[in-house]
Write a protein that holds these residues in place. Structure first.
Motif, PDB file in Angstrom:
ATOM      1  N   ASP A 203       0.206  -1.496  -0.209  1.00 48.16           N
ATOM      2  CA  ASP A 203      -0.072  -0.017   0.437  1.00 48.16           C
ATOM      3  C   ASP A 203       0.610   1.167  -0.263  1.00 48.16           C
ATOM      4  O   ASP A 203       0.553   2.441  -0.287  1.00 48.16           O
ATOM      5  N   ALA A 204       1.627   1.474   0.306  1.00 44.07           N
ATOM      6  CA  ALA A 204       2.673   1.961   0.595  1.00 44.07           C
ATOM      7  C   ALA A 204       3.020   2.621  -0.641  1.00 44.07           C
ATOM      8  O   ALA A 204       4.145   1.833  -1.267  1.00 44.07           O
ATOM      9  N   ASP A 205       3.874   3.789  -0.851  1.00 43.97           N
ATOM     10  CA  ASP A 205       4.872   4.227  -2.529  1.00 43.97           C
ATOM     11  C   ASP A 205       6.057   3.461  -2.258  1.00 43.97           C
ATOM     12  O   ASP A 205       7.140   3.802  -2.798  1.00 43.97           O
ATOM     13  N   ALA A 206       7.081   3.936  -0.833  1.00 36.98           N
ATOM     14  CA  ALA A 206       7.937   3.745  -0.940  1.00 36.98           C
ATOM     15  C   ALA A 206       8.828   2.922   1.151  1.00 36.98           C
ATOM     16  O   ALA A 206       7.366   3.019   1.872  1.00 36.98           O
ATOM     17  N   ILE A 207       9.289   1.975   0.914  1.00 42.99           N
ATOM     18  CA  ILE A 207       9.997   1.211   2.360  1.00 42.99           C
ATOM     19  C   ILE A 207      10.982   2.249   2.358  1.00 42.99           C
ATOM     20  O   ILE A 207      12.007   1.546   1.954  1.00 42.99           O
ATOM     21  N   ALA A 208      11.696   1.779   3.920  1.00 44.34           N
ATOM     22  CA  ALA A 208      13.215   2.197   4.517  1.00 44.34           C
ATOM     23  C   ALA A 208      13.401   1.818   5.356  1.00 44.34           C
ATOM     24  O   ALA A 208      12.572   0.925   5.958  1.00 44.34           O
ATOM     25  N   VAL A 209      14.923   1.171   5.244  1.00 50.31           N
ATOM     26  CA  VAL A 209      15.449   0.338   6.401  1.00 50.31           C
ATOM     27  C   VAL A 209      16.654   1.937   6.020  1.00 50.31           C
ATOM     28  O   VAL A 209      17.133   2.202   5.640  1.00 50.31           O
ATOM     29  N   GLY A 210      17.457   1.262   7.350  1.00 59.01           N
ATOM     30  CA  GLY A 210      18.534   1.252   7.969  1.00 59.01           C
ATOM     31  C   GLY A 210      19.594   0.958   7.204  1.00 59.01           C
ATOM     32  O   GLY A 210      19.563  -0.408   7.031  1.00 59.01           O
ATOM     33  N   THR A 211      21.244   2.133   7.115  1.00 61.79           N
ATOM     34  CA  THR A 211      22.241   0.953   6.693  1.00 61.79           C
ATOM     35  C   THR A 211      22.337  -0.183   7.396  1.00 61.79           C
ATOM     36  O   THR A 211      23.548  -1.147   7.006  1.00 61.79           O
ATOM     37  N   GLY A 212      22.410  -0.364   9.119  1.00 66.78           N
ATOM     38  CA  GLY A 212      22.704  -1.174  10.461  1.00 66.78           C
ATOM     39  C   GLY A 212      21.901  -2.228   9.615  1.00 66.78           C
ATOM     40  O   GLY A 212      22.091  -3.195   9.181  1.00 66.78           O
ATOM     41  N   THR A 213      20.482  -2.590   9.290  1.00 71.89           N
ATOM     42  CA  THR A 213      19.640  -3.291   9.196  1.00 71.89           C
ATOM     43  C   THR A 213      19.712  -3.728   7.750  1.00 71.89           C
ATOM     44  O   THR A 213      19.784  -4.990   7.084  1.00 71.89           O
ATOM     45  N   LEU A 214      20.107  -3.190   6.629  1.00 74.44           N
ATOM     46  CA  LEU A 214      20.319  -3.036   5.299  1.00 74.44           C
ATOM     47  C   LEU A 214      21.950  -4.377   5.514  1.00 74.44           C
ATOM     48  O   LEU A 214      21.845  -5.802   5.033  1.00 74.44           O
ATOM     49  N   LEU A 215      22.916  -4.124   6.215  1.00 70.12           N
ATOM     50  CA  LEU A 215      23.455  -4.855   5.954  1.00 70.12           C
ATOM     51  C   LEU A 215      23.522  -6.378   7.413  1.00 70.12           C
ATOM     52  O   LEU A 215      24.373  -6.845   7.025  1.00 70.12           O
ATOM     53  N   ALA A 216      23.087  -5.855   7.771  1.00 68.32           N
ATOM     54  CA  ALA A 216      23.482  -6.803   8.823  1.00 68.32           C
ATOM     55  C   ALA A 216      21.846  -8.015   8.183  1.00 68.32           C
ATOM     56  O   ALA A 216      21.888  -9.326   9.612  1.00 68.32           O
ATOM     57  N   ASP A 217      20.894  -7.741   7.864  1.00 67.98           N
ATOM     58  CA  ASP A 217      19.105  -8.732   7.643  1.00 67.98           C
ATOM     59  C   ASP A 217      19.369  -8.320   6.095  1.00 67.98           C
ATOM     60  O   ASP A 217      18.859  -9.980   5.797  1.00 67.98           O
ATOM     61  N   ASP A 218      20.160  -7.896   5.156  1.00 69.99           N
ATOM     62  CA  ASP A 218      20.281  -8.432   3.665  1.00 69.99           C
ATOM     63  C   ASP A 218      18.528  -8.367   3.634  1.00 69.99           C
ATOM     64  O   ASP A 218      18.274  -9.239   3.166  1.00 69.99           O
ATOM     65  N   PRO A 219      17.847  -7.467   3.993  1.00 64.97           N
ATOM     66  CA  PRO A 219      16.152  -7.777   3.432  1.00 64.97           C
ATOM     67  C   PRO A 219      15.868  -6.814   1.775  1.00 64.97           C
ATOM     68  O   PRO A 219      16.687  -6.793   1.240  1.00 64.97           O
ATOM     69  N   ALA A 220      15.113  -7.930   1.568  1.00 66.11           N
ATOM     70  CA  ALA A 220      14.947  -7.964   0.206  1.00 66.11           C
ATOM     71  C   ALA A 220      14.167  -6.144  -0.318  1.00 66.11           C
ATOM     72  O   ALA A 220      14.228  -5.898  -1.297  1.00 66.11           O
ATOM     73  N   LEU A 221      12.814  -6.250   0.687  1.00 68.76           N
ATOM     74  CA  LEU A 221      11.817  -4.900   0.823  1.00 68.76           C
ATOM     75  C   LEU A 221      11.356  -5.082  -0.183  1.00 68.76           C
ATOM     76  O   LEU A 221      11.070  -3.661  -0.419  1.00 68.76           O
ATOM     77  N   THR A 222      10.660  -6.252  -0.558  1.00 69.42           N
ATOM     78  CA  THR A 222       9.440  -6.637  -1.933  1.00 69.42           C
ATOM     79  C   THR A 222       7.794  -6.822  -0.580  1.00 69.42           C
ATOM     80  O   THR A 222       8.461  -7.341   0.952  1.00 69.42           O
ATOM     81  N   ALA A 223       7.090  -6.598  -1.423  1.00 68.92           N
ATOM     82  CA  ALA A 223       6.052  -7.109  -1.064  1.00 68.92           C
ATOM     83  C   ALA A 223       6.084  -8.658  -1.755  1.00 68.92           C
ATOM     84  O   ALA A 223       5.207  -8.387  -2.531  1.00 68.92           O
TER      85      ALA A 223
END
Length: 366
Positions: A203-223
């Motif tokens: 439902d959102a236009d954009a999804i945000a994470v910090g670089t800490g979470t990106l490097l630790a969890d490697d999320p896809a950030l897809t729906a």
């Protein structure tokens, strides 16, 4: 056909039906971008539909002009234009819709929501000055006016505040922990809660994470659907932080291109996102980023997924918010509490937002 004749011939029921149809038309337009989704229905003096139109995106004809283009010259004389948004009164990539309606001989305009734009507002006044009857929808049907306002909520918020509407989400245990002592966090909540998160991502236009979470969890950030397939709408991935996004990070394979912002000035970053057409931002993680948005006053809604579990330890869902005393606590209203499998979803809005709503005349469009 004179304006007075059109007034008596077009019944409020026809206005309401036409506005509901205009909303359906508006929904055909692009949900993302700097322009609003707008629909228009042109009614004849007897309440029958003459033409319909909607806005297809930046640089294309606005809804009113799109509808008028489907009529021969003179066919709109004495007509009623039912539009979800107040006709614009400025020249951008296209001309002002207020002038187009006047030139076409439209006798009456019913609009759903007032245009809050500094440059685009004023269409209603221009129409009245030309002798056109102008009726705000809330004068006819407040409930339907609220429905139109809700449809345009993200765009209206962005125009009024020059930034996207921000939803901050986290999942935690009952004692507020977002991870165990070893850093593991999958999965704190169950399948039903995770499915709800993915629906809200879409439902959102954009999804945000910090670089800490990106490097630790490697999320896809897809729906994604429960079977793992991508949902039809994908939020633009936004990464806050100055650390480099690895070339092989999963987010680099997202259907939408990654936007990276350094996060040192959240107000400027949010303004930039708004200029790029982002109306709603889903802040997903982690604690540092969520805390930064909350401390800066940029959390317009909280989504807190609570699991019936305890972890203890230091890994809290939030960090320092800059709150030195209980008197300065950030206060929220519970908007909803929902059971999702074994978990709870708590939806909360800032008390300050409620105070602003309460102080605003509900009959005003801006």
């Amino acid at each position: 056909m004179t304006p007075s004749t059109a007034r008596t011939a077009t019944a409020p029921t026809a206005d309401g039906d036409a506005m509901r149809r205009a909303l359906e038309l508006a929904a055909l337009g692009p949900a993302r971008g700097v322009n609003p989704r707008v629909g228009c229905v042109l009614l004849g003096p007897d309440g029958t539909t003459l033409a319909e139109g909607w806005h297809r995106g930046a640089g294309t004809a606005h809804a009113e002009v799109d509808a008028l283009s489907k009529l021969a010259p003179g066919e709109a004389i004495g007509a009623t234009a039912v539009v979800t948004l107040e006709p614009c009164n400025h020249t951008g990539r296209t001309g002002p819709c207020s002038e187009a309606l006047i030139d076409a001989g439209v006798a009456r305009v019913v609009y759903g929501v007032s245009d809050p734009g500094d440059r685009s507002a004023g269409g209603a006044e221009r129409l009245r000055a030309a002798g056109v009857e102008v009726v705000p929808l809330h004068d006819l049907d407040q409930a339907l006016a609220n429905e139109v306002e809700a449809f345009l909520a993200d765009w209206l918020f962005t125009v009024r505040h020059a930034r996207p509407r921000v939803v901050v989400k986290w999942a935690s245990t009952l004692d507020g922990r977002a991870a165990a002592a070893d850093g593991s966090s999958q999965w704190i909540t169950g399948a039903a809660a995770r499915a709800d998160v993915h629906r809200r991502r879409a439902d959102a236009d954009a999804i945000a994470v910090g670089t800490g979470t990106l490097l630790a969890d490697d999320p896809a950030l897809t729906a994604r659907a429960t079977d793992g397939d991508l949902l039809a709408h994908q939020p633009v991935p936004v990464v806050f932080g100055r650390r480099h996004v690895p070339a092989d990070a999963r987010v680099t394979r997202h259907p939408e291109s990654v936007i990276q912002l350094d996060g040192r000035d959240l107000a400027a970053d949010l303004a930039l996102l708004a200029r790029r057409g982002v109306r709603s931002l889903f802040v997903e993680g982690g604690p540092t980023l969520a805390s930064a948005f909350l401390a800066a006053g940029f959390a317009d809604e909280l989504l807190v997924y609570l699991a019936p579990a305890l972890l203890g330890g230091p890994r809290l869902a939030l960090g320092d918010l800059g709150v030195p005393t209980i008197a300065e606590a950030l206060r929220f209203d519970f908007a909803a509490i929902e059971r999702l499998g074994d978990d709870l979803l708590v939806v909360a809005n800032p008390v300050a937002a409620r105070a602003t709503r309460d102080a605003t005349d509900p009959t005003e469009g801006n």
